[in-house]
Design a protein around this motif. Structure first.
Motif, PDB file in Angstrom:
ATOM      1  N   CYS A 156       0.823  -1.208   0.000  1.00  0.00           N
ATOM      2  CA  CYS A 156       0.000   0.000   0.000  1.00  0.00           C
ATOM      3  C   CYS A 156       0.859   1.262   0.000  1.00  0.00           C
ATOM      4  O   CYS A 156       0.505   2.272  -0.622  1.00  0.00           O
ATOM      5  CB  CYS A 156      -0.938  -0.012   1.211  1.00  0.00           C
ATOM      6  SG  CYS A 156      -2.203  -1.290   1.128  1.00  0.00           S
ATOM      7  N   LYS A 157       1.993   1.202   0.695  1.00  0.00           N
ATOM      8  CA  LYS A 157       2.903   2.355   0.681  1.00  0.00           C
ATOM      9  C   LYS A 157       3.457   2.585  -0.717  1.00  0.00           C
ATOM     10  O   LYS A 157       3.541   3.719  -1.196  1.00  0.00           O
ATOM     11  CB  LYS A 157       4.038   2.130   1.676  1.00  0.00           C
ATOM     12  CG  LYS A 157       3.632   2.290   3.134  1.00  0.00           C
ATOM     13  CD  LYS A 157       4.823   2.051   4.054  1.00  0.00           C
ATOM     14  CE  LYS A 157       4.426   2.221   5.523  1.00  0.00           C
ATOM     15  NZ  LYS A 157       5.577   1.946   6.440  1.00  0.00           N
ATOM     16  N   LYS A 158       3.849   1.504  -1.371  1.00  0.00           N
ATOM     17  CA  LYS A 158       4.418   1.629  -2.711  1.00  0.00           C
ATOM     18  C   LYS A 158       3.380   2.139  -3.713  1.00  0.00           C
ATOM     19  O   LYS A 158       3.707   2.872  -4.638  1.00  0.00           O
ATOM     20  CB  LYS A 158       4.974   0.280  -3.167  1.00  0.00           C
ATOM     21  CG  LYS A 158       6.226  -0.176  -2.403  1.00  0.00           C
ATOM     22  CD  LYS A 158       6.649  -1.566  -2.839  1.00  0.00           C
ATOM     23  CE  LYS A 158       7.870  -2.055  -2.056  1.00  0.00           C
ATOM     24  NZ  LYS A 158       9.090  -1.308  -2.374  1.00  0.00           N
ATOM     25  N   LEU A 159       2.134   1.715  -3.525  1.00  0.00           N
ATOM     26  CA  LEU A 159       1.072   2.094  -4.452  1.00  0.00           C
ATOM     27  C   LEU A 159       0.332   3.353  -4.011  1.00  0.00           C
ATOM     28  O   LEU A 159      -0.561   3.825  -4.722  1.00  0.00           O
ATOM     29  CB  LEU A 159       0.073   0.942  -4.606  1.00  0.00           C
ATOM     30  CG  LEU A 159       0.637  -0.357  -5.179  1.00  0.00           C
ATOM     31  CD1 LEU A 159      -0.430  -1.443  -5.213  1.00  0.00           C
ATOM     32  CD2 LEU A 159       1.191  -0.114  -6.580  1.00  0.00           C
ATOM     33  N   LYS A 160       0.691   3.864  -2.811  1.00  0.00           N
ATOM     34  CA  LYS A 160       0.053   5.053  -2.248  1.00  0.00           C
ATOM     35  C   LYS A 160      -1.462   4.894  -2.189  1.00  0.00           C
ATOM     36  O   LYS A 160      -2.222   5.771  -2.609  1.00  0.00           O
ATOM     37  CB  LYS A 160       0.435   6.291  -3.062  1.00  0.00           C
ATOM     38  CG  LYS A 160       1.931   6.586  -3.048  1.00  0.00           C
ATOM     39  CD  LYS A 160       2.296   7.804  -3.871  1.00  0.00           C
ATOM     40  CE  LYS A 160       3.806   8.056  -3.827  1.00  0.00           C
ATOM     41  NZ  LYS A 160       4.191   9.252  -4.631  1.00  0.00           N
ATOM     42  N   THR A 161      -1.886   3.755  -1.634  1.00  0.00           N
ATOM     43  CA  THR A 161      -3.310   3.480  -1.495  1.00  0.00           C
ATOM     44  C   THR A 161      -3.635   3.189  -0.034  1.00  0.00           C
ATOM     45  O   THR A 161      -2.741   2.885   0.772  1.00  0.00           O
ATOM     46  CB  THR A 161      -3.731   2.284  -2.378  1.00  0.00           C
ATOM     47  OG1 THR A 161      -5.153   2.169  -2.376  1.00  0.00           O
ATOM     48  CG2 THR A 161      -3.122   0.984  -1.877  1.00  0.00           C
ATOM     49  N   ASN A 162      -4.899   3.281   0.317  1.00  0.00           N
ATOM     50  CA  ASN A 162      -5.355   3.112   1.697  1.00  0.00           C
ATOM     51  C   ASN A 162      -5.200   1.657   2.152  1.00  0.00           C
ATOM     52  O   ASN A 162      -5.777   0.750   1.548  1.00  0.00           O
ATOM     53  CB  ASN A 162      -6.830   3.537   1.788  1.00  0.00           C
ATOM     54  CG  ASN A 162      -7.373   3.432   3.197  1.00  0.00           C
ATOM     55  OD1 ASN A 162      -6.630   3.278   4.166  1.00  0.00           O
ATOM     56  ND2 ASN A 162      -8.687   3.516   3.318  1.00  0.00           N
ATOM     57  N   PRO A 163      -4.435   1.387   3.219  1.00  0.00           N
ATOM     58  CA  PRO A 163      -4.225  -0.001   3.644  1.00  0.00           C
ATOM     59  C   PRO A 163      -5.363  -0.578   4.480  1.00  0.00           C
ATOM     60  O   PRO A 163      -5.376  -1.786   4.736  1.00  0.00           O
ATOM     61  CB  PRO A 163      -2.941   0.095   4.485  1.00  0.00           C
ATOM     62  CG  PRO A 163      -3.014   1.450   5.091  1.00  0.00           C
ATOM     63  CD  PRO A 163      -3.641   2.335   4.029  1.00  0.00           C
ATOM     64  N   VAL A 164      -6.317   0.250   4.926  1.00  0.00           N
ATOM     65  CA  VAL A 164      -7.363  -0.223   5.835  1.00  0.00           C
ATOM     66  C   VAL A 164      -8.139  -1.410   5.267  1.00  0.00           C
ATOM     67  O   VAL A 164      -8.249  -2.455   5.917  1.00  0.00           O
ATOM     68  CB  VAL A 164      -8.312   0.930   6.232  1.00  0.00           C
ATOM     69  CG1 VAL A 164      -9.527   0.382   6.999  1.00  0.00           C
ATOM     70  CG2 VAL A 164      -7.564   1.941   7.094  1.00  0.00           C
ATOM     71  N   PRO A 165      -8.716  -1.307   4.055  1.00  0.00           N
ATOM     72  CA  PRO A 165      -9.467  -2.461   3.536  1.00  0.00           C
ATOM     73  C   PRO A 165      -8.581  -3.682   3.288  1.00  0.00           C
ATOM     74  O   PRO A 165      -9.031  -4.824   3.419  1.00  0.00           O
ATOM     75  CB  PRO A 165     -10.082  -1.953   2.227  1.00  0.00           C
ATOM     76  CG  PRO A 165      -9.282  -0.762   1.843  1.00  0.00           C
ATOM     77  CD  PRO A 165      -8.817  -0.156   3.125  1.00  0.00           C
ATOM     78  N   PHE A 166      -7.315  -3.466   2.950  1.00  0.00           N
ATOM     79  CA  PHE A 166      -6.383  -4.586   2.749  1.00  0.00           C
ATOM     80  C   PHE A 166      -6.221  -5.378   4.044  1.00  0.00           C
ATOM     81  O   PHE A 166      -6.346  -6.608   4.066  1.00  0.00           O
ATOM     82  CB  PHE A 166      -5.005  -4.064   2.315  1.00  0.00           C
ATOM     83  CG  PHE A 166      -4.864  -3.810   0.846  1.00  0.00           C
ATOM     84  CD1 PHE A 166      -4.184  -4.705   0.032  1.00  0.00           C
ATOM     85  CD2 PHE A 166      -5.398  -2.678   0.269  1.00  0.00           C
ATOM     86  CE1 PHE A 166      -4.035  -4.482  -1.324  1.00  0.00           C
ATOM     87  CE2 PHE A 166      -5.263  -2.441  -1.092  1.00  0.00           C
ATOM     88  CZ  PHE A 166      -4.587  -3.344  -1.886  1.00  0.00           C
ATOM     89  N   ILE A 167      -5.933  -4.670   5.140  1.00  0.00           N
ATOM     90  CA  ILE A 167      -5.656  -5.337   6.415  1.00  0.00           C
ATOM     91  C   ILE A 167      -6.919  -5.985   6.972  1.00  0.00           C
ATOM     92  O   ILE A 167      -6.860  -7.083   7.544  1.00  0.00           O
ATOM     93  CB  ILE A 167      -5.062  -4.339   7.423  1.00  0.00           C
ATOM     94  CG1 ILE A 167      -3.790  -3.705   6.858  1.00  0.00           C
ATOM     95  CG2 ILE A 167      -4.765  -5.033   8.742  1.00  0.00           C
ATOM     96  CD1 ILE A 167      -2.703  -4.691   6.519  1.00  0.00           C
TER      97      ILE A 167
END
Length: 426
Positions: free
Chosen positions: A121-132
């Motif tokens: 998510c850091k590399k893609l600059k996207t929100n990690p909340v739904p991933f986790i």
């Protein structure tokens, strides 16, 4: 019993509405249970699941060493190189967590997989909340797939003298593993749908992050292997109840000693210890005390007997009640004391009705395992996942969790509910 139930309900309402203060609310409630005598002093220590607490603390320290080695970044690069877009990255991580969780405790799985998702998510600059969140609920789902996947599965297997293979083939029929995997396939579709707008292509740089130290990775693999081996240990070995926690903490000590020898400074020890999420541990302590209190006051026993009486002697009705009531109950309380209470209740009911208890047992296991996915505080893996996100500066609202947890749970439990009845109920 009523005061305990009221305090328990008020506490959960406060934790759901004041999510930033959950650890303090849970600890305060646990203290009230002790002060009022609803949880006697002699029952305080037995109420605490030191196996879970030690395992989470030890694994958190190991994961920090793992992160410092830059291995999560390398794994993130490898996944990004293989999947076409963000949507498939989310699905892949969810399935990956599920596979690991079928053999390793759910909390340990979240702690191991979440850093990889965070790096992606850091590399893609996207929100990690739904991933986790997806990783957490997927790990909860697979806990019922095998004998070693979750404490509740171990408890049921022990009560029925089931072997590891009985979770795949039981009474000459395909067993609960296939019910769980059927749910896993459909729930993966839910994750795919939830991320339907995340079609952004993942850039293929061909560059892989250089790992600075492979020892933390081997320590984590060692933790997985030892946890699996411990689950197969015969009773004659008399391993302590906290064996999983002892394994994780022991490997953390090894990792800290190695890290100090490698870096020759105290930060090599202090860093990983400071990285442990003590708020999450405090929340779990509070929850364990609360559960101990309502158990001591007979609330869980009363709920179990009420569910049993509602069946009215009809096997299908009873099976349906057990499954869906287990989902509802486990959304708010730890499923371990609930399952422990219900196993003997179901055994007595089946004996009285002269029927095979297998569908009731499997319905209990599937419902109680999956119910924790409905709320952010329904399972230790969810609490751990939210703690990880909080450390990264992301607050998880109830709506964030419900948006994934509720459809994921329904997609997983409905096919399992139908499958178990068709295979073992008819």
């Amino acid at each position: 019993m009523l005061p305990a139930l009221i305090l328990f309900a008020v506490t959960y309402v406060l934790m759901l509405t004041l999510d930033k203060y959950r650890p303090y609310i849970a600890l305060a409630s646990g203290l009230i249970f002790i002060i009022t005598g609803m949880l006697p002093l002699g029952d305080v220590i037995p109420s605490l699941d030191f196996n879970v607490l030690l395992m989470i603390g030890g694994t958190m320290g190991l994961v920090q060493l793992f992160i410092d080695s830059r291995m999560p970044e390398r794994m993130a690069d490898m996944i990004m190189d293989k999947v076409p877009n963000i949507q498939w990255a989310a699905v892949s991580l969810s399935l990956f967590a599920g596979v690991i969780s079928a053999f390793v405790d759910n909390v340990a799985t979240v702690l191991m997989v979440a850093p990889v998702a965070i790096e992606i998510c850091k590399k893609l600059k996207t929100n990690p909340v739904p991933f986790i969140i997806s990783i957490a609920v997927s790990s909860n789902l697979q806990g019922a797939a095998t004998l070693v996947g979750d404490t509740t599965a171990i408890m049921l297997g022990s009560s029925l003298d089931m072997t590891f293979m009985d979770f795949f083939w039981y009474l000459d029929k395909p067993s609960i593993f296939f019910a769980v995997e059927l749910g896993a396939v459909l729930s993966a579709c839910i994750v795919y749908y939830i991320f339907r707008k995340e079609k952004g292509a993942i850039p293929k740089t061909g560059q892989m992050t250089e790992v600075t130290d492979y020892v933390p990775t081997w320590l984590l693999f060692g933790a997985i292997g030892l946890l699996i081996c411990a689950s197969f240990a015969p009773d004659s070995w008399n391993l302590p109840a906290e064996i999983n926690g002892i394994i994780c903490c022991s490997l953390l000590v090894v990792g800290l000693i190695y890290n100090y020898a490698r870096n020759q400074n105290l930060d090599a020890i202090a860093g990983p210890i400071k990285a442990i999420d003590y708020e999450t541990l405090g929340l779990l302590v509070g929850l364990f005390l609360m559960i101990g209190g309502i158990s001591n006051m007979g609330v869980i026993d009363a709920m179990a007997m009420l569910l049993a009486r509602l069946g009215g002697g009809n096997m299908f009705v009873m099976y349906t009640i057990i499954v869906w009531a287990s989902v509802a109950v486990s959304a708010f309380i730890d499923n371990i004391p609930y399952v422990a209470t219900m196993i003997p209740v179901l055994a007595g009911l089946a004996a009285e009705m002269g029927c095979d208890p297998t569908p009731l047992y499997f319905g209990l296991l599937s419902g109680a395992t999956l119910g924790g996915n409905i709320t952010p505080i329904g399972a230790s893996a969810n609490i751990t996942a939210i703690g990880i996100l909080r450390k990264e500066g992301h607050e998880v609202s109830n709506s964030d969790f419900f948006r994934i947890g509720i459809p994921f749970t329904l997609a997983a439990i409905i096919p399992a509910y139908i499958y178990i009845w068709l295979v073992y109920g008819l």
